[in-house]
Scaffold this motif. Structure first.
Motif, PDB file in Angstrom:
ATOM      1  N   ILE A  55       0.834  -1.216   0.000  1.00 16.78           N
ATOM      2  CA  ILE A  55       0.000   0.000   0.000  1.00 16.78           C
ATOM      3  C   ILE A  55       0.864   1.259   0.000  1.00 16.78           C
ATOM      4  O   ILE A  55       0.571   2.232  -0.703  1.00 16.78           O
ATOM      5  CB  ILE A  55      -0.954  -0.004   1.213  1.00 16.78           C
ATOM      6  CG1 ILE A  55      -1.955  -1.151   1.080  1.00 16.78           C
ATOM      7  CG2 ILE A  55      -1.687   1.333   1.333  1.00 16.78           C
ATOM      8  CD1 ILE A  55      -2.875  -1.317   2.272  1.00 16.78           C
ATOM      9  N   PHE A  56       1.940   1.264   0.787  1.00 10.03           N
ATOM     10  CA  PHE A  56       2.807   2.445   0.836  1.00 10.03           C
ATOM     11  C   PHE A  56       3.426   2.738  -0.527  1.00 10.03           C
ATOM     12  O   PHE A  56       3.759   3.876  -0.842  1.00 10.03           O
ATOM     13  CB  PHE A  56       3.910   2.266   1.876  1.00 10.03           C
ATOM     14  CG  PHE A  56       4.709   3.517   2.137  1.00 10.03           C
ATOM     15  CD1 PHE A  56       4.213   4.515   2.959  1.00 10.03           C
ATOM     16  CD2 PHE A  56       5.953   3.696   1.549  1.00 10.03           C
ATOM     17  CE1 PHE A  56       4.941   5.670   3.199  1.00 10.03           C
ATOM     18  CE2 PHE A  56       6.694   4.837   1.782  1.00 10.03           C
ATOM     19  CZ  PHE A  56       6.182   5.841   2.611  1.00 10.03           C
ATOM     20  N   GLY A  57       3.563   1.706  -1.356  1.00  6.18           N
ATOM     21  CA  GLY A  57       4.117   1.904  -2.691  1.00  6.18           C
ATOM     22  C   GLY A  57       3.285   2.859  -3.527  1.00  6.18           C
ATOM     23  O   GLY A  57       3.825   3.550  -4.402  1.00  6.18           O
ATOM     24  N   TYR A  58       1.974   2.914  -3.267  1.00  4.69           N
ATOM     25  CA  TYR A  58       1.126   3.856  -3.998  1.00  4.69           C
ATOM     26  C   TYR A  58       1.450   5.292  -3.596  1.00  4.69           C
ATOM     27  O   TYR A  58       1.421   6.200  -4.422  1.00  4.69           O
ATOM     28  CB  TYR A  58      -0.351   3.554  -3.743  1.00  4.69           C
ATOM     29  CG  TYR A  58      -0.824   2.274  -4.379  1.00  4.69           C
ATOM     30  CD1 TYR A  58      -0.890   2.152  -5.761  1.00  4.69           C
ATOM     31  CD2 TYR A  58      -1.177   1.173  -3.605  1.00  4.69           C
ATOM     32  CE1 TYR A  58      -1.308   0.969  -6.355  1.00  4.69           C
ATOM     33  CE2 TYR A  58      -1.594  -0.014  -4.186  1.00  4.69           C
ATOM     34  CZ  TYR A  58      -1.658  -0.102  -5.563  1.00  4.69           C
ATOM     35  OH  TYR A  58      -2.066  -1.272  -6.160  1.00  4.69           O
ATOM     36  N   TYR A  59       1.759   5.486  -2.308  1.00  5.93           N
ATOM     37  CA  TYR A  59       2.179   6.818  -1.858  1.00  5.93           C
ATOM     38  C   TYR A  59       3.492   7.216  -2.531  1.00  5.93           C
ATOM     39  O   TYR A  59       3.672   8.373  -2.942  1.00  5.93           O
ATOM     40  CB  TYR A  59       2.346   6.824  -0.345  1.00  5.93           C
ATOM     41  CG  TYR A  59       2.946   8.100   0.206  1.00  5.93           C
ATOM     42  CD1 TYR A  59       2.180   9.257   0.331  1.00  5.93           C
ATOM     43  CD2 TYR A  59       4.287   8.143   0.590  1.00  5.93           C
ATOM     44  CE1 TYR A  59       2.735  10.425   0.835  1.00  5.93           C
ATOM     45  CE2 TYR A  59       4.846   9.316   1.094  1.00  5.93           C
ATOM     46  CZ  TYR A  59       4.064  10.443   1.209  1.00  5.93           C
ATOM     47  OH  TYR A  59       4.619  11.605   1.700  1.00  5.93           O
ATOM     48  N   VAL A  60       4.403   6.260  -2.645  1.00  4.93           N
ATOM     49  CA  VAL A  60       5.678   6.512  -3.328  1.00  4.93           C
ATOM     50  C   VAL A  60       5.421   6.949  -4.764  1.00  4.93           C
ATOM     51  O   VAL A  60       6.003   7.926  -5.247  1.00  4.93           O
ATOM     52  CB  VAL A  60       6.572   5.260  -3.292  1.00  4.93           C
ATOM     53  CG1 VAL A  60       7.792   5.442  -4.197  1.00  4.93           C
ATOM     54  CG2 VAL A  60       7.013   4.946  -1.876  1.00  4.93           C
ATOM     55  N   LEU A  61       4.547   6.225  -5.444  1.00  5.18           N
ATOM     56  CA  LEU A  61       4.239   6.556  -6.835  1.00  5.18           C
ATOM     57  C   LEU A  61       3.654   7.962  -6.944  1.00  5.18           C
ATOM     58  O   LEU A  61       4.021   8.742  -7.830  1.00  5.18           O
ATOM     59  CB  LEU A  61       3.257   5.530  -7.409  1.00  5.18           C
ATOM     60  CG  LEU A  61       3.043   5.608  -8.921  1.00  5.18           C
ATOM     61  CD1 LEU A  61       4.187   4.919  -9.642  1.00  5.18           C
ATOM     62  CD2 LEU A  61       1.727   4.963  -9.314  1.00  5.18           C
ATOM     63  N   TYR A  62       2.747   8.285  -6.035  1.00 11.11           N
ATOM     64  CA  TYR A  62       2.139   9.629  -6.021  1.00 11.11           C
ATOM     65  C   TYR A  62       3.217  10.707  -5.882  1.00 11.11           C
ATOM     66  O   TYR A  62       3.219  11.701  -6.608  1.00 11.11           O
ATOM     67  CB  TYR A  62       1.140   9.715  -4.869  1.00 11.11           C
ATOM     68  CG  TYR A  62       0.500  11.074  -4.701  1.00 11.11           C
ATOM     69  CD1 TYR A  62      -0.688  11.379  -5.356  1.00 11.11           C
ATOM     70  CD2 TYR A  62       1.075  12.041  -3.885  1.00 11.11           C
ATOM     71  CE1 TYR A  62      -1.279  12.629  -5.210  1.00 11.11           C
ATOM     72  CE2 TYR A  62       0.507  13.282  -3.729  1.00 11.11           C
ATOM     73  CZ  TYR A  62      -0.677  13.579  -4.394  1.00 11.11           C
ATOM     74  OH  TYR A  62      -1.246  14.817  -4.245  1.00 11.11           O
TER      75      TYR A  62
END
Length: 236
Positions: A55-62
């Motif tokens: 899930i944190f990977g989506y924050y990274v992408l953002y």
């Protein structure tokens, strides 16, 4: 309403908001770098991504999308203010005609940075696309972000070079940018093949590059910004 008052405004029009002096605009742009130039810690980001089951990977992408977009806007404002201040100072010294070619060349590079503000780089939309089609969207985005960084840095170097000429003529030496700092485009085909052949394992290295290369770019910019801000303060 009587006939002699027909057509009159019931209240005076609102005044235009005051425009900050160029030097103050430049300082404001420098101070905003903490808001725009997000610096990643790769291992921390990787750890949180694993702990949150991705899930944190989506924050990274953002953040990967947002920081390059916002950094470009901030640098555009900083350069615009630095050029405006230089033009005003050149006018006071009777040097505008002599320095016009430098300002014209800088304007050409600025046009590239302005055009980039209209590119499709909304981080929220890219986040949604990634949630829908994770993997394919990430690869497309990594290619676009790498191209953005190369294009952005090439235009920045052009502006920085012209600013170094202008400010040197005004009596304050700025370090000329290292034109060799501009990275070449990645081997996109090779990276895609490596990602597929490794069943996605290579993407971890690609993620690292996407985090680290812009961070390195930001730190280089900060040194140039500090030098420019000191020059403006001295000339002011």
């Amino acid at each position: 309403m009587t006939s002699d008052t027909q057509g009159e405004q019931p209240y005076p029009p609102a005044p235009n908001p005051p425009t900050l002096p160029a030097a103050d605009r430049l300082n404001a742009a420098v101070q905003r770098r903490g808001e725009t130039d997000y610096i990643f810690s790769y291992w921390s980001a990787l750890g949180w991504t694993i702990l949150t089951l991705g899930i944190f990977g989506y924050y990274v992408l953002y953040q990967l999308v947002r920081r390059l977009r916002d950094h470009n806007v901030r640098r555009l404002e900083l350069f615009d203010a630095a050029l405006a201040f230089g033009w005003e100072e050149a006018g006071r010294r009777g040097l505008q005609e002599e320095l016009t070619p430098s300002f014209q060349r800088a304007a050409g590079h600025m046009a590239v940075l302005r055009q980039m503000t209209s590119d499709f780089r909304d981080p929220t939309i890219w986040l949604v696309l990634s949630i829908v089609a994770r993997g394919i969207v990430d690869i497309v985005l990594f290619v676009l972000l790498d191209q953005d960084l190369v294009k952005h840095d090439r235009a920045e170097v052009g502006v920085e070079f012209e600013l170094s000429l202008v400010y040197a003529r005004l009596g304050h030496q700025l370090a000329a940018p290292d034109q060799g700092r501009v990275k070449g485009n990645d081997n996109y085909v090779g990276r895609i093949v490596a990602t597929i052949a490794s069943f996605g394992i290579y993407s971890f290295w690609w993620f690292y590059n996407q985090m680290e290369e812009p961070s390195k770019h930001f730190r280089t910019n900060w040194a140039q910004e500090d030098s420019l801000a000191m020059a403006v303060q001295a000339l002011r």
